[in-house]
Motif scaffolding. Structure first.
Motif, PDB file in Angstrom:
ATOM      1  N   GLY A   1      -4.137 113.938  97.613  1.00 17.33           N
ATOM      2  CA  GLY A   1      -2.969 113.395  96.920  1.00 17.33           C
ATOM      3  C   GLY A   1      -3.388 112.613  95.688  1.00 17.33           C
ATOM      4  N   TRP A   2      -2.388 112.193  94.922  1.00  8.03           N
ATOM      5  CA  TRP A   2      -2.651 111.472  93.677  1.00  8.03           C
ATOM      6  C   TRP A   2      -1.665 110.328  93.496  1.00  8.03           C
ATOM      7  N   ASP A   3      -2.134 109.287  92.833  1.00  5.06           N
ATOM      8  CA  ASP A   3      -1.268 108.207  92.376  1.00  5.06           C
ATOM      9  C   ASP A   3      -1.256 108.302  90.855  1.00  5.06           C
ATOM     10  N   TRP A   4      -0.118 108.694  90.298  1.00  8.08           N
ATOM     11  CA  TRP A   4       0.042 108.848  88.847  1.00  8.08           C
ATOM     12  C   TRP A   4       0.575 107.535  88.304  1.00  8.08           C
ATOM     13  N   GLN A   5      -0.239 106.836  87.536  1.00 10.27           N
ATOM     14  CA  GLN A   5       0.153 105.520  87.028  1.00 10.27           C
ATOM     15  C   GLN A   5       0.396 105.587  85.526  1.00 10.27           C
ATOM     16  N   LEU A   6       1.350 104.801  85.064  1.00  9.57           N
ATOM     17  CA  LEU A   6       1.671 104.741  83.637  1.00  9.57           C
ATOM     18  C   LEU A   6       1.832 103.281  83.230  1.00  9.57           C
TER      19      LEU A   6
END
Length: 168
Positions: free
Chosen positions: A76-81
């Motif tokens: 999985g991934w944590d997409w941060q902005l």
């Protein structure tokens, strides 16, 4: 007799209206499960028109609660902005495998902002679960709130602890 019927009907309508006008009870929260999520090093993706993008791989972990337990599937991934106002939009997308073999998708979003007064504010998230029909279908039929806090895993690597609560 007709006047009595009208009075009784009026009283019934008034009572029904009062019942409809009553404020609903505010939601309460009930603990569902806690995750300990293992993370890899962040991968900077650079500045975009929306802000500065960062990607954090989810490498595994565990979860447990009164009605379910299992593992977090690596991948999985944590997409941060990082936004212009300094806040961080987070959107994690990953899979759980329950101890009885059911796969559940989790999409957990939130906003992390620097504390205004120097005190760390609790981080809240709003998860959405996609579970197959059957034993865990209820996860896709309710509203949830999550809490998120950084942690260090037993292996010394970074991670996060997330607790999920259903709104009652």
């Amino acid at each position: 007799m007709r006047a009595a019927s009208i009075i009784a009907l009026s009283a019934a309508l008034l009572l029904a209206g009062a019942a409809q006008a009553a404020e609903p009870a505010p939601p309460a929260l009930q603990f569902v499960f806690e995750e300990e999520v293992a993370l890899a090093a962040a991968i900077p993706a650079g500045k975009t028109a929306y802000g500065e993008r960062n990607i954090i791989p989810i490498t595994g972990g565990t979860f447990a609660g009164p009605e379910m337990k299992g593992t977090i599937i690596p991948g999985g991934w944590d997409w941060q902005l990082r936004r212009a106002d300094g806040c961080l939009d987070v959107k994690a997308d990953y899979m759980l495998r329950t101890d009885d073999g059911v796969i559940i998708n989790v999409v957990n979003t939130g906003v992390i902002c620097r504390p205004q007064d120097g005190k760390a504010a609790p981080i809240r998230t709003h998860p959405r679960f996609e579970a197959p029909l059957g034993k865990y279908a209820w996860l896709g039929q309710m509203a949830f709130v999550g809490t998120l806090e950084p942690m260090t895993g037993a292996d010394g690597k970074p991670g996060v602890r997330i607790r999920f609560y259903k709104a009652m």
